[in-house]
Design a protein around this motif. Structure first.
Motif, PDB file in Angstrom:
ATOM      1  N   TRP A 174      -0.677  -6.908  -3.666  1.00  0.00           N
ATOM      2  CA  TRP A 174      -2.023  -7.226  -3.193  1.00  0.00           C
ATOM      3  C   TRP A 174      -2.671  -6.080  -2.427  1.00  0.00           C
ATOM      4  O   TRP A 174      -3.886  -6.065  -2.236  1.00  0.00           O
ATOM      5  N   GLU A 175      -1.899  -5.094  -2.019  1.00  0.00           N
ATOM      6  CA  GLU A 175      -2.373  -4.118  -1.045  1.00  0.00           C
ATOM      7  C   GLU A 175      -3.664  -3.400  -1.455  1.00  0.00           C
ATOM      8  O   GLU A 175      -4.545  -3.188  -0.624  1.00  0.00           O
ATOM      9  N   ASP A 176      -3.769  -2.970  -2.712  1.00  0.00           N
ATOM     10  CA  ASP A 176      -4.972  -2.250  -3.139  1.00  0.00           C
ATOM     11  C   ASP A 176      -5.964  -3.132  -3.879  1.00  0.00           C
ATOM     12  O   ASP A 176      -7.046  -2.677  -4.243  1.00  0.00           O
ATOM     13  N   LYS A 177      -5.624  -4.412  -4.069  1.00  0.00           N
ATOM     14  CA  LYS A 177      -6.432  -5.285  -4.919  1.00  0.00           C
ATOM     15  C   LYS A 177      -7.123  -6.427  -4.183  1.00  0.00           C
ATOM     16  O   LYS A 177      -7.915  -7.151  -4.784  1.00  0.00           O
ATOM     17  N   GLU A 178      -6.817  -6.617  -2.905  1.00  0.00           N
ATOM     18  CA  GLU A 178      -7.357  -7.769  -2.189  1.00  0.00           C
ATOM     19  C   GLU A 178      -7.844  -7.391  -0.799  1.00  0.00           C
ATOM     20  O   GLU A 178      -7.456  -6.360  -0.242  1.00  0.00           O
ATOM     21  N   VAL A 179      -8.692  -8.271  -0.259  1.00  0.00           N
ATOM     22  CA  VAL A 179      -9.139  -8.177   1.131  1.00  0.00           C
ATOM     23  C   VAL A 179      -8.385  -9.233   1.926  1.00  0.00           C
ATOM     24  O   VAL A 179      -8.298 -10.389   1.506  1.00  0.00           O
ATOM     25  N   HIS A 180      -7.818  -8.842   3.073  1.00  0.00           N
ATOM     26  CA  HIS A 180      -7.089  -9.785   3.921  1.00  0.00           C
ATOM     27  C   HIS A 180      -7.573  -9.672   5.366  1.00  0.00           C
ATOM     28  O   HIS A 180      -7.890  -8.577   5.838  1.00  0.00           O
ATOM     29  N   PHE A 181      -7.619 -10.816   6.038  1.00  0.00           N
ATOM     30  CA  PHE A 181      -8.055 -10.888   7.429  1.00  0.00           C
ATOM     31  C   PHE A 181      -6.887 -11.312   8.321  1.00  0.00           C
ATOM     32  O   PHE A 181      -6.131 -12.220   7.980  1.00  0.00           O
ATOM     33  N   ASP A 182      -6.754 -10.661   9.454  1.00  0.00           N
ATOM     34  CA  ASP A 182      -5.816 -11.084  10.498  1.00  0.00           C
ATOM     35  C   ASP A 182      -4.399 -11.293   9.971  1.00  0.00           C
ATOM     36  O   ASP A 182      -3.789 -12.347  10.154  1.00  0.00           O
ATOM     37  N   ILE A 183      -3.890 -10.276   9.303  1.00  0.00           N
ATOM     38  CA  ILE A 183      -2.552 -10.364   8.728  1.00  0.00           C
ATOM     39  C   ILE A 183      -1.513  -9.953   9.765  1.00  0.00           C
ATOM     40  O   ILE A 183      -1.812  -9.211  10.703  1.00  0.00           O
ATOM     41  N   PRO A 184      -0.272 -10.422   9.638  1.00  0.00           N
ATOM     42  CA  PRO A 184       0.778 -10.001  10.571  1.00  0.00           C
ATOM     43  C   PRO A 184       1.081  -8.518  10.412  1.00  0.00           C
ATOM     44  O   PRO A 184       0.819  -7.928   9.367  1.00  0.00           O
ATOM     45  N   TYR A 185       1.651  -7.912  11.461  1.00  0.00           N
ATOM     46  CA  TYR A 185       1.897  -6.460  11.439  1.00  0.00           C
ATOM     47  C   TYR A 185       2.791  -6.064  10.274  1.00  0.00           C
ATOM     48  O   TYR A 185       2.697  -4.950   9.751  1.00  0.00           O
ATOM     49  N   SER A 186       3.673  -6.978   9.831  1.00  0.00           N
ATOM     50  CA  SER A 186       4.588  -6.647   8.726  1.00  0.00           C
ATOM     51  C   SER A 186       3.823  -6.291   7.455  1.00  0.00           C
ATOM     52  O   SER A 186       4.292  -5.499   6.637  1.00  0.00           O
ATOM     53  N   LYS A 187       2.622  -6.866   7.286  1.00  0.00           N
ATOM     54  CA  LYS A 187       1.817  -6.561   6.100  1.00  0.00           C
ATOM     55  C   LYS A 187       0.907  -5.357   6.311  1.00  0.00           C
ATOM     56  O   LYS A 187       0.313  -4.857   5.365  1.00  0.00           O
ATOM     57  N   MET A 188       0.801  -4.905   7.553  1.00  0.00           N
ATOM     58  CA  MET A 188       0.016  -3.699   7.819  1.00  0.00           C
ATOM     59  C   MET A 188       0.875  -2.444   7.762  1.00  0.00           C
ATOM     60  O   MET A 188       0.363  -1.326   7.735  1.00  0.00           O
ATOM     61  N   ARG A 189       2.182  -2.618   7.762  1.00  0.00           N
ATOM     62  CA  ARG A 189       3.058  -1.460   7.652  1.00  0.00           C
ATOM     63  C   ARG A 189       2.913  -0.824   6.276  1.00  0.00           C
ATOM     64  O   ARG A 189       2.638  -1.499   5.282  1.00  0.00           O
ATOM     65  N   LEU A 190       3.117   0.478   6.215  1.00  0.00           N
ATOM     66  CA  LEU A 190       2.985   1.191   4.953  1.00  0.00           C
ATOM     67  C   LEU A 190       4.067   0.762   3.977  1.00  0.00           C
ATOM     68  O   LEU A 190       5.231   0.619   4.348  1.00  0.00           O
ATOM     69  N   ILE A 191       3.680   0.574   2.713  1.00  0.00           N
ATOM     70  CA  ILE A 191       4.655   0.276   1.670  1.00  0.00           C
ATOM     71  C   ILE A 191       5.132   1.593   1.067  1.00  0.00           C
ATOM     72  O   ILE A 191       4.586   2.666   1.360  1.00  0.00           O
TER      73      ILE A 191
END
Length: 340
Positions: free
Chosen positions: A5-22
Motif C-alpha cells: 500500500w505504501e506508494d498506492k494509498e493515502v493513510h491517516f494517523d497510522i502507527p509508527y510501524s507503518k511509517m518506518r521505511l520498508i
C-alpha cells in the motif's frame, strides 16, 4: 514480494510501524516547519519525502500523521492560501485519489522564502512516474529498439539468451531473453514489439514444469500485476537449468535489496542527510496508539465531482437511515472524527 500500500494509498494517523521505511525505501529529503494547512492548520510538522511516498507528522502530536503514496497523486501545483501560522502565502497543493476517494492536501513551509518542499515533492513525483519500468509489468511496450534492450539508468544486463520460445500461443514464438539486475525482458525475433518486461518486484514464483512443449521455465507474476503465468522453452536442458538458477538467484538478491528506480538529487544540507539515517529510530519512540484517529479526515475530502447521494441504509447503532458507509470505516470511527 511487491510494494503493497505504501506508494498506492493515502493513510491517516497510522502507527509508527507503518511509517518506518520498508526495504528499498530511501529518504530523499526531510523538512521541519511544514504546516499541513488544510487538515492541521496552526500545527508545525515534519515532512519526510522518500522515493515512494510523502510522510508528514505533527511535531507536537506525532500520532497525527499522513502517508501519501506517489502513485496516488493526480496533480501537484502551487496555491495562495491563508495559513494560521504564516498568513497569506504560497503553498504546495496535492490532489490525490485513494481507494476511489479524492483528497486535497495543502502544505506550507513556515520558513520565509523557503520553497524547497515544492522542488522536492514535485521532482520526486516526476522521477517516480518516469521510472515505472522498475516496478510494473509491461506487455508490448517500447522496451526494445533495433533488437537491443533499452537499458534503464540503474540497470545492469547480466545475460542475453537467443533462441528462447515464448509459450503463450499454440505455436510458440521464438525470441531473445535478457536478464538484468532489476527485471527480465523477452521479445520476439520477427516483431520486437511483441515483448514482455517483468521486474523482480512483481514476480511471485519461478519454477521448472512440464508443458505440452516439454520441460519449460514458468514464471508467475504477482496478483497486483495481473497474475500472469508465463512459460518459456529453452534448449538444451542445461541452458534451461542455468537460466532458472540465474533468475532465482537474482530474484533472491533483489528481494533483500529492492531497486525502485526513483532517483532525485536533494538540495538538503549535511545535517539533514545525517538525520535521514536515523529516521527509523525516531519512529521507534512514538506511541503506537491503536484505535485513535485525528478529527480532520473530512477536511481533506475533494469530491468536486459528487453529483448525487448514495441510497440510504438502516444503521442499527443509530436507529436511523444513513448514507452507506465507505469500506474500511465504521459508525464509531466516523463519530470519533467529529470535533468535540
Amino acid at each position: 514480494m511487491s510494494l503493497q500500500w505504501e506508494d498506492k494509498e493515502v493513510h491517516f494517523d497510522i502507527p509508527y510501524s507503518k511509517m518506518r521505511l520498508i526495504l528499498g525505501e530511501k529518504v530523499i529529503d526531510k523538512l521541519d516547519n511544514i504546516e499541513d494547512t488544510k487538515g492541521n492548520g496552526g500545527d508545525k510538522g515534519r515532512m519526510i519525502i522518500t522515493n515512494i511516498r510523502l510522510l508528514w507528522h505533527s511535531l507536537r502530536t506525532p500520532r497525527v500523521n499522513l502517508s501519501i503514496g506517489f502513485n496516488c497523486i493526480l496533480s501537484s501545483s502551487t496555491k495562495i492560501v491563508n495559513s494560521r501560522l504564516k498568513g497569506t502565502t504560497q503553498a504546495l497543493q496535492l490532489l490525490t485519489i485513494s481507494n476511489g476517494t479524492r483528497y486535497e492536501f495543502i502544505f506550507t513551509n513556515l520558513i520565509p522564502g523557503n520553497t524547497r518542499h515544492f522542488t522536492s515533492v514535485m521532482g520526486v513525483h516526476k522521477a517516480y512516474n518516469s521510472s515505472k519500468l522498475y516496478r510494473e509489468l509491461r506487455l508490448r511496450g517500447g522496451v526494445v529498439h533495433n533488437k537491443q534492450l533499452k537499458i534503464l539508468p540503474q540497470e545492469q544486463v547480466v545475460s542475453t539468451l537467443h533462441g528462447v520460445w515464448n509459450l503463450s500461443s499454440d505455436q510458440g514464438s521464438l525470441g531473445t531473453f535478457t536478464v538484468s539486475n532489476v527485471r527480465f525482458v523477452w521479445f520476439a525475433d520477427v516483431n520486437e514489439g511483441f515483448n514482455i518486461s517483468l521486474p523482480y518486484l512483481q514476480i511471485e514464483s519461478i519454477c521448472i514444469r512440464d508443458s505440452k512443449f516439454g520441460t519449460a521455465l514458468v514464471i508467475t507474476s504477482s496478483e497486483m500485476s495481473g497474475g500472469y503465468i508465463l512459460g518459456f522453452k529453452v534448449d538444451p536442458e542445461e541452458k534451461l537449468q542455468n537460466l532458472f538458477k540465474e533468475l532465482t538467484s537474482l530474484h533472491t538478491v533483489y528481494t533483500t535489496k529492492p531497486i525502485f528506480g526513483v532517483e532525485f538529487q536533494s538540495y538538503s544540507g549535511k545535517d539533514d542527510v545525517e538525520s535521514n539515517n536515523n529516521l527509523t529510530e525516531e519512529y521507534e519512540v512514538l506511541e503506537d496508539l491503536k484505535g485513535e484517529i485525528s478529527n480532520t479526515i473530512t477536511a481533506y475530502l475533494a469530491d468536486e465531482g459528487h453529483t448525487k447521494d448514495e441510497i440510504p441504509v438502516y444503521s442499527p447503532e443509530l436507529g436511523l437511515a444513513v448514507e452507506r458507509i465507505k469500506e474500511g470505516y465504521t459508525i464509531q470511527k466516523l463519530w470519533e472524527v467529529i470535533p468535540s
